[in-house]
Design an enzyme around this catalytic site. Structure first.
Site, PDB file in Angstrom:
ATOM      1  N   THR A  79       0.844  -1.193   0.000  1.00 30.39           N
ATOM      2  CA  THR A  79       0.000   0.000   0.000  1.00 30.39           C
ATOM      3  C   THR A  79       0.877   1.240   0.000  1.00 30.39           C
ATOM      4  O   THR A  79       0.944   1.966  -0.971  1.00 30.39           O
ATOM      5  CB  THR A  79      -0.981   0.082   1.174  1.00 30.39           C
ATOM      6  N   TRP A 123       0.441 -10.137   2.856  1.00 24.52           N
ATOM      7  CA  TRP A 123       0.011  -9.404   1.660  1.00 24.52           C
ATOM      8  C   TRP A 123       0.707  -9.959   0.416  1.00 24.52           C
ATOM      9  O   TRP A 123       0.189  -9.856  -0.684  1.00 24.52           O
ATOM     10  CB  TRP A 123       0.336  -7.932   1.817  1.00 24.52           C
ATOM     11  N   ASN A 141      -4.201 -11.518   2.004  1.00 23.76           N
ATOM     12  CA  ASN A 141      -5.064 -10.354   2.147  1.00 23.76           C
ATOM     13  C   ASN A 141      -5.758  -9.963   0.849  1.00 23.76           C
ATOM     14  O   ASN A 141      -5.118  -9.773  -0.186  1.00 23.76           O
ATOM     15  CB  ASN A 141      -4.242  -9.163   2.651  1.00 23.76           C
ATOM     16  N   GLU A 142      -7.096  -9.855   0.909  1.00 20.13           N
ATOM     17  CA  GLU A 142      -7.925  -9.254  -0.135  1.00 20.13           C
ATOM     18  C   GLU A 142      -7.695  -9.843  -1.515  1.00 20.13           C
ATOM     19  O   GLU A 142      -7.707  -9.142  -2.521  1.00 20.13           O
ATOM     20  CB  GLU A 142      -7.709  -7.730  -0.163  1.00 20.13           C
ATOM     21  N   GLU A 146     -10.805  -5.998   8.601  1.00 22.01           N
ATOM     22  CA  GLU A 146     -10.159  -4.737   8.260  1.00 22.01           C
ATOM     23  C   GLU A 146     -11.228  -3.745   7.841  1.00 22.01           C
ATOM     24  O   GLU A 146     -12.134  -4.084   7.080  1.00 22.01           O
ATOM     25  CB  GLU A 146      -9.136  -4.879   7.132  1.00 22.01           C
TER      26      GLU A 146
END
Length: 837
Positions: free
Chosen positions: A116, A158, A198-199, A293
């Site tokens: 990020t 991540w 993650n995601e 989150e």
């Protein structure tokens, strides 16, 4: 509004006429009043005057805790803060009875790639090599544990190093196990929860991987619960976030592997969090439901949204755990999503930090509950005023808490409490936050100690407030930074890395991608150098991870009249870059000047913008040529910049001197492409020109013909954002183009008269162009009534700082008029005024 004018009044049951009502589940809820469908699990109660019956024998789900997330390099600059201020910030985050009181800390398992706002260090960069001391997440977890031994810890990846065949592999399970070994054996940390990737979009491989991952945890760390599967990004279709529950219904083995059903954004993403959703399949799993989150928003905008979410997640959706990203916004303001955290800490050179509102919306729950408490369903719901409330009790039945958020209440409302099957006469502490205010003294203040009479007591709530009524005591910290937002990092600056041992992060250097760390220098050089250490592109979380390995450092507000140099050795093929006057970073681009040297000696000097639509501006070459630069040799590369004059040097010899004045302010960066090793040493930045003298921005006030208050994507765009000393915030005219057509203007009141001769305009920095002023008029005034036009002109759209100047004259008021701007609106990141003696 101050507490002295707060109209809250304690009342006695005997003198208040209450209209009692029926409790129970209903398909008509507060959220349906907002034209939003809701599950019939919602708990509802509403009348003009309200009775809340707190019965210790009523059932409810177990509360799992409220926490924060450190990931995407969100805590990088906190690690570099002076000890005193760093400790204060950590107290506000983790110390019970002091601030946010976080009950869960979730951290990224680093993978050496951008996740990020930077990359986090991997503990295992090559097969069989384990280093348990890289990065700062171990440090952060230990600091959190030191302040709150009961805090729960969680880990999630991540991305992972490229030596693995793929993420969903047995290799990655072993990689995760090594991380847990580091936590336990090297750092004495017990991890309570782990996740997957993650995601990530759902795919078939992940189902078997979660089953195998759970089996490995059962064998090696049976106390750890597995969270699945951190889904996000389904737009407005919040129910689609719970697709993992549908998969669990269909696949019993996958269902059995998941201990906590955790998804992102069940109450929305960077919005008001005014309603939350769940699906029947998720509820049917009979597992804890978490928002694993949620965005923290601007630290001073998130107060109301968090207050809504922390109550409504349970009332609307039976969600019992909540984690926000980021726990602390501690990355450079030039990076994406800056100021997304409970607190703001992006000034490690001065120790300045900002608290804002968000920690106190957390404190209203965290300071008066603990994981393991249970919700009281029949004492949780909505009031007719629009307020929401939840009640919880301790496992031993000796304490209870009710949190009321009235941020959307349409008026005051009298609330009466009746307590049974709990200590009915125990003192109740009433705490309140006025989230209509912007003053720290109006947040989280104890108003009264209430002595119930036969289990009854009451009060009158006010719109915009959040209240906690609890038999547990709370507390508020008093620490504050000794500096202010306007204190810049001093120049000259130098770093020779000799104070570090091997494998450390250098202070103020923040990796955007790849991994830079201290090493023993090689080649013909002794001592310690800074090396880009990763030679294989990791398995990335997003496309940003394909940016060449890059680290940045310095004050974003540095004036660009400086000479920057570094010694560099490229160890293999590829290229290195020295980047200067960095104004912003996003995606794969770094807005600034780039001096690039390839392994064959070719060099080029180019500038790059973030969001321009002109293709040639993405990498506009300003000079190029051949040089003696070669791998395996140490060279000194230098950019000597003064205004528009730029001299490009290699080993002290001028390669070319050019003129360009597109970028005039910003940070410094180092880069090594091709995922090759490169070493840097003796970084020096020396001012070689005098920055303009400016008026004291802290004394300014500002008015605008229009602005955009409220929460819009986690931010507001009020006029004061243009003079707050922070380039990541900005003023924007009202979004309704029919109400804010150009021209639009802002007026700066400097607080006193100066001899003024110029205006500094910093455009918005968020990778969007809307409102960037391209044609302007500037007026000055001594009295704020009569204005004289002193300048007009055009600015090129883009993130670079702009200047308008005029003949020196006395004035107190400066008006900037946007005549033309991108999209027909106007915006400004920062405004300042150049003065002279």
């Amino acid at each position: 509004m101050s507490h002295s004018s707060h109209s809250l009044s304690l009342i006695k049951y005997s003198v208040v006429a209450l209209t009692l009502f029926t409790w129970g589940c209903s398909t008509t809820s507060h959220t349906q009043q907002n034209e939003t469908s809701q599950n019939d699990t919602s708990i509802v109660a509403s009348e003009v005057e309200a009775l809340i019956e707190i019965n210790g024998e009523d059932s409810g789900r177990q509360f799992d805790g409220i926490g924060g997330l450190s990931a995407g390099a969100s805590s990088r600059l906190l690690y570099d803060y002076p000890d005193e201020e760093r400790s204060q910030i950590l107290d506000y985050l983790f110390k019970p009875g002091y601030g946010a009181g976080l009950q869960i800390l979730k951290v990224e398992i680093g993978g050496d790639m951008n996740s990020t706002d930077g990359s986090e260090a991997s503990h295992m960069r090559t097969p069989g090599e384990v280093n348990c001391n890289r990065g700062y997440e171990w440090w952060l977890m230990k600091e959190a544990k030191e302040r709150n031994p009961d805090i729960k810890l969680a880990g999630l990846a991540w991305g992972v190093p490229g030596w693995m065949g793929e993420f969903w592999s047995q290799e990655n399970i072993e990689y995760h196990l090594e991380w847990l070994n580091c936590a336990e054996n090297e750092h004495g940390l017990t991890i309570d929860y782990m996740g997957g990737w993650n995601e990530r979009p759902h795919d078939e491989k992940r189902f078997d991987w979660f089953v195998d991952w759970k089996a490995a945890l059962e064998e090696h760390y049976p106390h750890i619960d597995l969270i699945g599967d951190d889904r996000c990004c389904t737009g407005e279709d919040r129910e689609a976030l719970w697709e993992v529950a549908d998969n669990m219904v269909e696949m019993p083995d996958f269902n059995d592997a998941i201990d906590v059903l955790g998804i992102h954004w069940a109450c929305g993403w960077r919005n008001d969090y005014d309603y939350c959703v769940v699906t029947d399949n998720a509820l049917s799993r009979d597992k804890p439901l978490w928002i694993s989150e949620n965005s923290a928003l601007y630290h001073d905008v998130g107060g109301k949204p968090h207050a809504r979410a922390l109550n409504r997640m349970y009332i609307d959706a039976q969600i019992t755990g909540y984690i926000t990203w980021a726990a602390i916004s501690a990355w450079y303001s030039t990076l994406p999503l800056a100021d997304t955290g409970l607190m703001l800490a992006e000034w490690p050179w001065s120790g300045y930090y900002q608290i804002g509102k968000s920690p106190w919306s957390f404190a209203h729950t965290t300071q008066f509950t603990r994981p393991g408490w249970k919700y009281i369903d029949k004492a949780s719901g909505y009031l007719s005023s629009g307020a929401s409330y939840v009640s919880l009790q301790s496992p031993d039945g000796q304490d209870y808490t009710t949190v009321i958020e009235a941020v959307d209440a349409t008026g005051s409302q009298t609330v009466e409490f009746e307590v049974s099957n709990l200590p009915a006469d125990k003192t109740v502490h009433l705490w309140a936050s006025d989230f209509n205010s912007d003053r720290q003294e109006d947040f989280f203040t104890e108003l009264e100690e209430i002595s119930p009479e036969e289990g009854r007591y009451g009060f009158t709530l006010q719109p915009g407030y959040v209240y906690s009524l609890s038999t547990v005591e709370g507390g508020k910290g008093s620490a504050a930074p000794a500096t202010d937002v306007y204190e810049q990092m001093e120049l000259p600056y130098s770093e020779d890395f000799e104070e570090y041992g091997e494998g450390e992060l250098a202070r103020f250097f923040s990796d955007v991608n790849g991994a830079f760390e201290t090493v023993n220098c090689s080649g013909d050089r002794d001592g310690i150098c800074y090396r880009q250490d990763v030679t294989q592109q990791p398995h990335n979380w997003s496309a940003t991870g394909t940016m060449p390995p890059t680290t940045i450092f310095g004050d974003p507000n540095w004036w660009g009249d400086y000479k920057v140099s570094t010694d560099v050795m490229l160890e293999d093929t590829g290229y290195v870059e020295l980047i200067s006057r960095i104004s912003a970073l996003s995606g794969l681009r770094v807005a600034g000047y780039h001096f690039q040297l390839k392994d064959n000696g070719e060099w080029k000097f180019y500038r790059q913008e973030l969001n321009t639509t002109e293709k040639d501006n993405e990498e506009q070459i300003l000079a190029s040529g051949e040089s003696s630069f070669r791998p395996g040799e140490w060279h000194t590369i230098t950019l000597d910049m003064n205004g528009k004059n730029i001299v490009i040097l290699l080993d002290g010899e001028t390669l070319e001197a050019i003129e360009d004045e597109y970028f005039i302010t910003g940070q410094i960066g180092l880069r090594a492409n091709g995922w090759q090793n490169a070493q840097f040493d003796d970084v020096e930045i020396t001012p070689n020109g005098r920055a303009p003298e400016t008026a004291s921005q802290g004394d300014f006030s500002i008015t605008a013909t229009s602005d955009q208050p409220g929460n819009h994507g986690g931010r507001d765009y009020v006029a004061s954002r243009a003079i707050d000393g922070r380039i990541e915030t900005f003023w924007h005219t009202e979004f309704d183009e029919n109400k804010a057509t150009l021209p639009q203007s802002v007026i700066l009141d400097l607080g006193e008269s100066y001899k003024v001769e110029g205006l500094i305009y910093q455009p918005r920095m968020d990778n969007h162009q809307g409102g960037m002023i391209t044609r302007y008029n500037i007026y000055v005034s001594k009295d704020g009534a009569t204005y004289k036009k002193v300048a007009q002109g055009n600015w090129q759209k883009g993130n670079a700082t702009k200047i308008a100047d005029w003949d020196s004259m006395n004035a107190r008021y400066i008006k900037l008029e946007a005549v033309e701007a991108v999209g027909g609106s106007a915006s400004a990141g920062e405004l300042n005024v150049i003065i002279t003696d």
